[in-house]
Design an enzyme around this catalytic site. Structure first.
Site, mmCIF file in Angstrom:
data_model
loop_
_atom_site.group_PDB
_atom_site.id
_atom_site.type_symbol
_atom_site.label_atom_id
_atom_site.label_comp_id
_atom_site.label_asym_id
_atom_site.label_seq_id
_atom_site.Cartn_x
_atom_site.Cartn_y
_atom_site.Cartn_z
ATOM 1 N N TRP A 25 4.417 -7.459 6.379
ATOM 2 C CA TRP A 25 4.947 -6.148 6.740
ATOM 3 C C TRP A 25 6.369 -6.399 7.251
ATOM 4 O O TRP A 25 6.618 -7.399 7.906
ATOM 5 C CB TRP A 25 4.211 -5.625 7.927
ATOM 6 C CG TRP A 25 3.255 -4.524 8.013
ATOM 7 C CD1 TRP A 25 2.026 -4.631 8.580
ATOM 8 C CD2 TRP A 25 3.416 -3.143 7.695
ATOM 9 N NE1 TRP A 25 1.440 -3.396 8.611
ATOM 10 C CE2 TRP A 25 2.260 -2.473 8.089
ATOM 11 C CE3 TRP A 25 4.459 -2.391 7.117
ATOM 12 C CZ2 TRP A 25 2.089 -1.096 7.925
ATOM 13 C CZ3 TRP A 25 4.289 -1.040 6.940
ATOM 14 C CH2 TRP A 25 3.114 -0.403 7.335
ATOM 15 N N HIS A 30 6.364 -4.033 12.125
ATOM 16 C CA HIS A 30 5.684 -4.782 13.185
ATOM 17 C C HIS A 30 6.196 -4.391 14.564
ATOM 18 O O HIS A 30 5.425 -4.255 15.507
ATOM 19 C CB HIS A 30 5.851 -6.289 12.961
ATOM 20 C CG HIS A 30 4.908 -6.814 11.923
ATOM 21 N ND1 HIS A 30 3.547 -6.872 12.118
ATOM 22 C CD2 HIS A 30 5.121 -7.277 10.671
ATOM 23 C CE1 HIS A 30 2.959 -7.363 11.041
ATOM 24 N NE2 HIS A 30 3.887 -7.618 10.140
ATOM 25 N N ASP A 69 5.362 -14.411 10.951
ATOM 26 C CA ASP A 69 6.029 -14.601 9.646
ATOM 27 C C ASP A 69 7.016 -15.766 9.711
ATOM 28 O O ASP A 69 7.243 -16.445 8.713
ATOM 29 C CB ASP A 69 6.786 -13.329 9.233
ATOM 30 C CG ASP A 69 5.860 -12.290 8.616
ATOM 31 O OD1 ASP A 69 4.826 -12.686 8.030
ATOM 32 O OD2 ASP A 69 6.165 -11.091 8.717
ATOM 33 N N ARG A 72 5.374 -19.449 9.104
ATOM 34 C CA ARG A 72 4.574 -19.709 7.896
ATOM 35 C C ARG A 72 4.748 -21.112 7.364
ATOM 36 O O ARG A 72 3.823 -21.684 6.801
ATOM 37 C CB ARG A 72 5.013 -18.783 6.770
ATOM 38 C CG ARG A 72 4.434 -17.439 6.867
ATOM 39 C CD ARG A 72 5.273 -16.497 6.045
ATOM 40 N NE ARG A 72 4.680 -15.201 6.152
ATOM 41 C CZ ARG A 72 3.769 -14.729 5.309
ATOM 42 N NH1 ARG A 72 3.407 -15.418 4.265
ATOM 43 N NH2 ARG A 72 3.239 -13.555 5.515
ATOM 44 N N HIS A 82 -2.621 -13.693 6.614
ATOM 45 C CA HIS A 82 -1.851 -12.444 6.649
ATOM 46 C C HIS A 82 -2.431 -11.345 5.760
ATOM 47 O O HIS A 82 -1.921 -10.230 5.765
ATOM 48 C CB HIS A 82 -0.401 -12.695 6.224
ATOM 49 C CG HIS A 82 0.395 -13.491 7.214
ATOM 50 N ND1 HIS A 82 1.391 -12.933 7.999
ATOM 51 C CD2 HIS A 82 0.346 -14.790 7.566
ATOM 52 C CE1 HIS A 82 1.926 -13.862 8.768
ATOM 53 N NE2 HIS A 82 1.313 -15.003 8.534
ATOM 54 N N HIS A 142 0.482 -9.510 15.366
ATOM 55 C CA HIS A 142 1.023 -9.460 14.006
ATOM 56 C C HIS A 142 -0.056 -9.074 12.982
ATOM 57 O O HIS A 142 0.161 -8.204 12.135
ATOM 58 C CB HIS A 142 1.619 -10.820 13.646
ATOM 59 C CG HIS A 142 2.283 -10.842 12.307
ATOM 60 N ND1 HIS A 142 3.604 -10.483 12.127
ATOM 61 C CD2 HIS A 142 1.801 -11.136 11.075
ATOM 62 C CE1 HIS A 142 3.909 -10.579 10.844
ATOM 63 N NE2 HIS A 142 2.832 -10.970 10.176
ATOM 64 N N ASP A 146 -0.474 -6.258 10.083
ATOM 65 C CA ASP A 146 -0.700 -6.546 8.655
ATOM 66 C C ASP A 146 -1.918 -5.814 8.099
ATOM 67 O O ASP A 146 -1.870 -5.237 7.011
ATOM 68 C CB ASP A 146 -0.905 -8.054 8.445
ATOM 69 C CG ASP A 146 0.408 -8.825 8.386
ATOM 70 O OD1 ASP A 146 1.486 -8.194 8.252
ATOM 71 O OD2 ASP A 146 0.364 -10.075 8.462
ATOM 72 N N HIS A 152 -2.052 -4.951 2.183
ATOM 73 C CA HIS A 152 -2.453 -6.268 2.702
ATOM 74 C C HIS A 152 -3.943 -6.496 2.508
ATOM 75 O O HIS A 152 -4.440 -7.607 2.694
ATOM 76 C CB HIS A 152 -2.059 -6.432 4.174
ATOM 77 C CG HIS A 152 -0.662 -6.963 4.333
ATOM 78 N ND1 HIS A 152 -0.390 -8.213 4.819
ATOM 79 C CD2 HIS A 152 0.521 -6.408 4.019
ATOM 80 C CE1 HIS A 152 0.919 -8.406 4.825
ATOM 81 N NE2 HIS A 152 1.493 -7.319 4.343
ATOM 82 N N HIS A 176 4.285 -4.219 -3.392
ATOM 83 C CA HIS A 176 3.935 -4.679 -2.048
ATOM 84 C C HIS A 176 5.114 -4.507 -1.083
ATOM 85 O O HIS A 176 4.949 -4.017 0.039
ATOM 86 C CB HIS A 176 3.497 -6.154 -2.084
ATOM 87 C CG HIS A 176 2.961 -6.640 -0.779
ATOM 88 N ND1 HIS A 176 1.619 -6.657 -0.488
ATOM 89 C CD2 HIS A 176 3.592 -7.102 0.328
ATOM 90 C CE1 HIS A 176 1.443 -7.105 0.737
ATOM 91 N NE2 HIS A 176 2.624 -7.387 1.261
ATOM 92 N N ASP A 180 5.692 -2.638 2.502
ATOM 93 C CA ASP A 180 6.060 -3.403 3.700
ATOM 94 C C ASP A 180 7.306 -2.829 4.352
ATOM 95 O O ASP A 180 7.399 -2.754 5.578
ATOM 96 C CB ASP A 180 6.386 -4.859 3.331
ATOM 97 C CG ASP A 180 5.174 -5.787 3.426
ATOM 98 O OD1 ASP A 180 4.117 -5.360 3.907
ATOM 99 O OD2 ASP A 180 5.324 -6.951 3.010
#
Ligand SMILES: *[C@@H]1O[C@H](CO)[C@@H](O)[C@H](O)[C@H]1NC(C)=O
Ligand SMILES: *[C@@H]1O[C@H](CO)[C@@H](O)[C@H](O)[C@H]1NC(C)=O
Ligand SMILES: *[C@@H]1O[C@H](CO)[C@@H](O)[C@H](O)[C@H]1NC(C)=O
Length: 258
Positions: A25, A30, A69, A72, A82, A142, A146, A152, A176, A180
């Site tokens: 996202w 967020h 994020d 990662r 996620h 988070h 998501d 998601h 997607h 987001d």
């Protein structure tokens, strides 16, 4: 030779720029979700959040809600946490069937991660807690965001809309990413003075206004459990089918009524 190198460099930069957001996202989404959540915490929970937040947050949970994020790569085990892949074309979610990573390892999806970090955080205040509860808080905050982004919890083959090329107005993107980031950016630009603050205030106004009767049901889980990510995931894939995937195909031009 030189231009070959330039192309490789551009390719690497593109990978660096685009892959971290492939399943995330956007930052504003967020931030919005975490600011609203923080403002609604009980006194005890608010104090725990203040104690756990890193000093750099200046007490603002929203400022740290994209941390997951950013780690990662450092935490290479974390990307599957996620999202949730559900069977193609089926608008349903089932924890035992769907909450696993590509290798079939159970619990490795956003719902499993929400359960995981919720139970870690329930050890707050016990001197024997063996977890990093700051990280648990930032992951939980988070993933709660998501799991509320419909795509998601999306179909497996199109990776939650990541392989569906579309236009958001005149800009080329993937479905997607439209959910987001693009939809929220457009809403902020056209309705809220181009900042998250206006969006946050408008949602807060609805929470205490037109949605007030529904809020009670959102605040507690059924069956006396602390976390209920399965409810959100089931709603997510249903919303994905009803809204996000609906009428969309390769190269669809989205915007306006969509
Ligand atoms: C649970 O949290 C730990 C610590 O961050 C992590 O190593 C593990 O992969 C997590 N598992 C799931 C399913 O979230
Ligand atoms: C607030 O609620 C109204 C009425 O349901 C809706 O039209 C509007 O989009 C909502 N605003 C936000 C920011 O969600
Ligand atoms: C709900 O959970 C709490 C804490 O685990 C427990 O003390 C209580 O008995 C439970 N209530 C019901 C109705 O199951």
């Amino acid at each position: 030779m030189e231009s070959y190198k330039v192309h490789i460099t551009i390719a690497i930069i593109s990978v660096l720029i685009f892959s971290p957001v492939a399943h995330g996202w956007g930052v504003d989404a967020h931030l919005t979700i975490c600011r609203i959540a923080q403002s609604r915490l009980s006194e005890a929970a608010a104090a725990a959040v203040q104690a756990l937040l890193p000093a750099s947050a200046n007490g603002d949970l929203g400022s740290e809600c994209s941390w997951a994020d950013n780690v990662r790569f450092r935490y290479s085990w974390s990307p599957p946490l996620h999202f949730i892949d559900t069977p193609d074309g089926l608008c349903s979610y089932n924890y035992n069937r769907d909450c696993k990573d590509e290798n079939g390892v159970m619990d490795r999806c956003s719902a499993g991660a929400i359960n995981n970090y919720t139970s870690q955080l329930l050890t707050y205040g016990s001197s024997s807690s063996k977890y990093d509860l700051t990280e648990a808080l930032l992951f939980l905050s988070h993933f709660m965001g998501d799991i509320h982004q419909p795509l998601h919890t999306g179909f497996t083959t199109d990776r939650g809309g990541n392989t569906i090329d579309v236009y958001w107005y005149n800009t080329r993107t993937v479905l997607h990413h439209a959910w987001d980031t693009s939809i929220i950016d457009t809403a902020e630009t056209t309705l809220f003075n181009s900042t998250p603050e206006g969006l946050i205030a408008a949602i807060q106004a609805n929470i205490t206004g037109v949605w007030v009767d529904q809020i009670k049901a959102w605040e507690t889980c059924n069956n006396n459990v602390t976390a209920c990510p399965d409810t959100y995931a089931a709603e997510g894939i249903q919303a994905a089918c009803d809204w996000a995937y609906k009428g969309v195909s390769e190269d669809s031009k989205l915007g306006g009524k969509y």
